[in-house]
Write a protein that holds these residues in place. Structure first.
Motif, PDB file in Angstrom:
ATOM      1  N   THR A  50      47.144 -22.189  92.261  1.00  0.00           N
ATOM      2  CA  THR A  50      46.549 -23.287  91.499  1.00  0.00           C
ATOM      3  C   THR A  50      46.559 -24.617  92.231  1.00  0.00           C
ATOM      4  O   THR A  50      45.770 -25.500  91.914  1.00  0.00           O
ATOM      5  CB  THR A  50      47.287 -23.462  90.170  1.00  0.00           C
ATOM      6  OG1 THR A  50      48.662 -23.762  90.428  1.00  0.00           O
ATOM      7  CG2 THR A  50      47.196 -22.196  89.320  1.00  0.00           C
ATOM      8  N   GLY A  51      47.478 -24.783  93.191  1.00  0.00           N
ATOM      9  CA  GLY A  51      47.569 -26.045  93.920  1.00  0.00           C
ATOM     10  C   GLY A  51      48.256 -27.160  93.160  1.00  0.00           C
ATOM     11  O   GLY A  51      48.152 -28.330  93.560  1.00  0.00           O
ATOM     12  N   LYS A 273      41.570 -18.837 101.038  1.00  0.00           N
ATOM     13  CA  LYS A 273      41.356 -20.205 100.574  1.00  0.00           C
ATOM     14  C   LYS A 273      40.931 -20.273  99.107  1.00  0.00           C
ATOM     15  O   LYS A 273      40.715 -21.358  98.581  1.00  0.00           O
ATOM     16  CB  LYS A 273      40.325 -20.901 101.467  1.00  0.00           C
ATOM     17  CG  LYS A 273      40.894 -21.299 102.819  1.00  0.00           C
ATOM     18  CD  LYS A 273      39.919 -22.126 103.631  1.00  0.00           C
ATOM     19  CE  LYS A 273      40.548 -22.627 104.912  1.00  0.00           C
ATOM     20  NZ  LYS A 273      39.643 -23.509 105.694  1.00  0.00           N
ATOM     21  N   GLN A 274      40.846 -19.131  98.454  1.00  0.00           N
ATOM     22  CA  GLN A 274      40.701 -19.166  97.005  1.00  0.00           C
ATOM     23  C   GLN A 274      41.989 -19.670  96.353  1.00  0.00           C
ATOM     24  O   GLN A 274      41.962 -20.108  95.203  1.00  0.00           O
ATOM     25  CB  GLN A 274      40.330 -17.782  96.478  1.00  0.00           C
ATOM     26  CG  GLN A 274      38.922 -17.353  96.859  1.00  0.00           C
ATOM     27  CD  GLN A 274      38.566 -15.984  96.319  1.00  0.00           C
ATOM     28  OE1 GLN A 274      39.181 -15.488  95.388  1.00  0.00           O
ATOM     29  NE2 GLN A 274      37.556 -15.357  96.913  1.00  0.00           N
ATOM     30  N   TRP A 275      43.089 -19.582  97.062  1.00  0.00           N
ATOM     31  CA  TRP A 275      44.331 -20.213  96.621  1.00  0.00           C
ATOM     32  C   TRP A 275      44.251 -21.691  97.004  1.00  0.00           C
ATOM     33  O   TRP A 275      44.240 -22.033  98.188  1.00  0.00           O
ATOM     34  CB  TRP A 275      45.538 -19.549  97.282  1.00  0.00           C
ATOM     35  CG  TRP A 275      45.864 -18.198  96.717  1.00  0.00           C
ATOM     36  CD1 TRP A 275      45.034 -17.366  96.029  1.00  0.00           C
ATOM     37  CD2 TRP A 275      47.134 -17.527  96.799  1.00  0.00           C
ATOM     38  NE1 TRP A 275      45.687 -16.219  95.682  1.00  0.00           N
ATOM     39  CE2 TRP A 275      46.980 -16.290  96.132  1.00  0.00           C
ATOM     40  CE3 TRP A 275      48.365 -17.846  97.359  1.00  0.00           C
ATOM     41  CZ2 TRP A 275      48.022 -15.369  96.027  1.00  0.00           C
ATOM     42  CZ3 TRP A 275      49.400 -16.936  97.257  1.00  0.00           C
ATOM     43  CH2 TRP A 275      49.228 -15.717  96.592  1.00  0.00           C
ATOM     44  N   ARG A 276      44.210 -22.538  96.019  1.00  0.00           N
ATOM     45  CA  ARG A 276      43.984 -23.967  96.260  1.00  0.00           C
ATOM     46  C   ARG A 276      45.094 -24.598  97.098  1.00  0.00           C
ATOM     47  O   ARG A 276      44.854 -25.537  97.861  1.00  0.00           O
ATOM     48  CB  ARG A 276      43.842 -24.702  94.928  1.00  0.00           C
ATOM     49  CG  ARG A 276      42.614 -24.266  94.130  1.00  0.00           C
ATOM     50  CD  ARG A 276      42.629 -24.832  92.722  1.00  0.00           C
ATOM     51  NE  ARG A 276      42.563 -26.283  92.715  1.00  0.00           N
ATOM     52  CZ  ARG A 276      41.435 -26.985  92.713  1.00  0.00           C
ATOM     53  NH1 ARG A 276      40.273 -26.345  92.712  1.00  0.00           N
ATOM     54  NH2 ARG A 276      41.455 -28.286  92.695  1.00  0.00           N
ATOM     55  N   ALA A 279      44.001 -23.727 100.698  1.00  0.00           N
ATOM     56  CA  ALA A 279      42.781 -24.400 101.149  1.00  0.00           C
ATOM     57  C   ALA A 279      43.071 -25.852 101.524  1.00  0.00           C
ATOM     58  O   ALA A 279      42.486 -26.396 102.462  1.00  0.00           O
ATOM     59  CB  ALA A 279      41.713 -24.339 100.060  1.00  0.00           C
ATOM     60  N   THR A 280      43.970 -26.499 100.792  1.00  0.00           N
ATOM     61  CA  THR A 280      44.458 -27.837 101.117  1.00  0.00           C
ATOM     62  C   THR A 280      45.967 -27.735 101.291  1.00  0.00           C
ATOM     63  O   THR A 280      46.650 -27.129 100.460  1.00  0.00           O
ATOM     64  CB  THR A 280      44.146 -28.841 100.006  1.00  0.00           C
ATOM     65  OG1 THR A 280      42.734 -28.918  99.823  1.00  0.00           O
ATOM     66  CG2 THR A 280      44.682 -30.229 100.351  1.00  0.00           C
TER      67      THR A 280
END
Length: 304
Positions: A50-51, A273-276, A279-280
Motif C-alpha cells: 500500500t505504501g 512496482k504494483q507494490w506502491r 515503486a517509490t
C-alpha cells in the motif's frame, strides 16, 4: 492468535505453511519470544503493497507498528529473507521450474523525501544478500543506495530473472550507477542449492541483456565463465567495425530469437512496482528496501 482479515492478507494458508518453518523461532533467543509470525509478516507485506507509513498500519489487524517494523529491520539485517528465498528457489529448481537463460536489467525508483534525509557519499556499493549476521555498519552501503540521476534522487534496482520472469537475484544501488558495471554483482548473487550433495548452482546458461551491457569487458567475463551472451551490439560499435573493414574483426554472435525473451525482466519490474512501497522508495535504509523486494520475490515464487 487473532486472524488477519482476508482483505489484508497477501499469503494464502498454503503459501504460509511453506515459509513459516523457515522463519526464526524463539529458541535460544533472550527476551520476548517471536510471536504471531504471520500477523507480523502480513503487516510487512501490507505496508509495502500500500505504501503507507509504518505508524499507519492498522493496529487491530497487525498489532503495534513498532513490532512489525523491528521484525522487518531484524530480518533484513540478519539475512532471514534471503535464506527463505534461497530455500524456495532450491525447491523450485528441484521441481524443474527454473529456466536458466537469465534476463538482466535495471529500473529506477524515485526516492521519497522521507528516504533522503541522511548523509550520502558520492559513491555507493550495492546492497546485496551477502550480509548475514553482520552489524548494520557493515551491511548498509555508503549512501544508503540513493544517488542523483536525471530523475533526481533515485535508487536503481538491478534484477536477474529466470526464463519465465521470476527473480533470482536483486541488487540495490544509487540511481547514478551504470547498469553494466553492476552485472558481476548481480550474477554473484545467484545461488540456488541443489537437493542432496553437490555444489549450489550459480552459473546460468545464458545472460540476455540490452545494449547497456554491450561492452568488451562484460563479454569477456561471460565467456570466461562459459555463459552465453545474448547482447546486441551498440550502433556506434557496429559503425566502428564497418569503418575498419576487414580489420574490424567479426561481430560477436547474437541470437535474435533468444533475445526476444528479454522482456520477461521488464514484465517483472511492472509486477513488482504494483507494490506502491517498491515503486517509490520510502525507506531510509537500503537493506530494508531490498528486503521488501526479496519478500515480493518470495511471494512471486510461491504463487508459481
Amino acid at each position: 492468535m487473532r486472524s488477519t482479515g482476508s482483505r489484508y492478507r497477501v499469503f494464502t494458508d498454503e503459501q504460509w505453511a511453506r515459509i513459516e518453518p523457515l522463519l526464526p523461532s524463539n529458541q535460544g533467543r533472550r527476551g520476548h519470544p517471536f510471536g504471531e509470525h504471520r500477523r507480523v509478516v502480513e503487516g510487512i507485506a501490507y505496508r509495502y503493497r500500500t505504501g503507507i507509513r509504518w505508524r499507519d498500519l492498522p493496529r487491530e489487524q497487525f498489532g503495534p507498528w513498532q513490532t512489525v517494523w523491528k521484525r522487518h529491520r531484524r530480518y533484513a539485517a540478519d539475512g532471514t529473507w534471503d535464506r527463505v528465498l534461497t530455500q524456495v528457489l532450491a525447491e523450485a529448481d528441484a521441481a524443474g521450474m527454473i529456466g536458466w537463460s537469465v534476463s538482466v536489467d535495471a529500473t529506477i525508483a524515485r526516492a521519497h523525501q522521507h528516504a533522503t534525509n541522511a548523509t550520502r557519499p558520492d559513491q555507493d556499493a550495492g546492497a546485496g544478500a551477502n550480509h548475514k549476521k553482520l552489524p548494520l555498519t557493515e551491511v548498509e552501503p555508503p549512501g544508503h543506495g540513493i544517488g542523483r540521476s536525471r530523475g533526481g534522487l533515485t535508487t536503481k534496482i538491478h534484477h536477474a530473472v529466470e526464463g519465465r520472469g521470476r527473480p533470482l537475484a536483486t541488487i540495490v544501488t544509487g540511481g547514478q550507477r551504470n547498469d553494466g558495471a553492476v552485472l558481476a554483482q548481480v550474477l554473484a548473487e545467484i545461488h540456488v542449492p541443489r537437493p542432496g550433495p553437490g555444489a549450489a548452482r550459480t552459473r546460468p546458461e545464458a545472460v540476455i541483456a540490452d545494449r547497456a551491457y554491450a561492452t568488451g569487458v562484460i563479454r569477456t567475463e561471460l565467456r570466461r565463465r562459459r555463459i552465453r551472451a545474448v547482447i546486441p551490439d551498440k550502433k556506434d560499435q557496429i559503425a566502428a567495425r564497418q569503418r575498419r573493414g576487414s580489420r574490424g574483426g567479426r561481430p560477436p554472435a547474437f541470437d535474435g530469437q533468444a533475445y526476444r525473451g528479454r522482456n520477461v525482466v521488464e514484465r517483472y519490474f511492472a509486477l513488482a512496482k504494483q507494490w506502491r512501497g517498491l515503486a517509490t522508495r520510502y525507506d531510509k535504509l537500503a537493506i530494508t528496501y531490498r528486503a521488501a523486494l526479496t519478500v515480493c520475490a518470495i511471494l512471486t515464487w510461491l504463487r508459481a
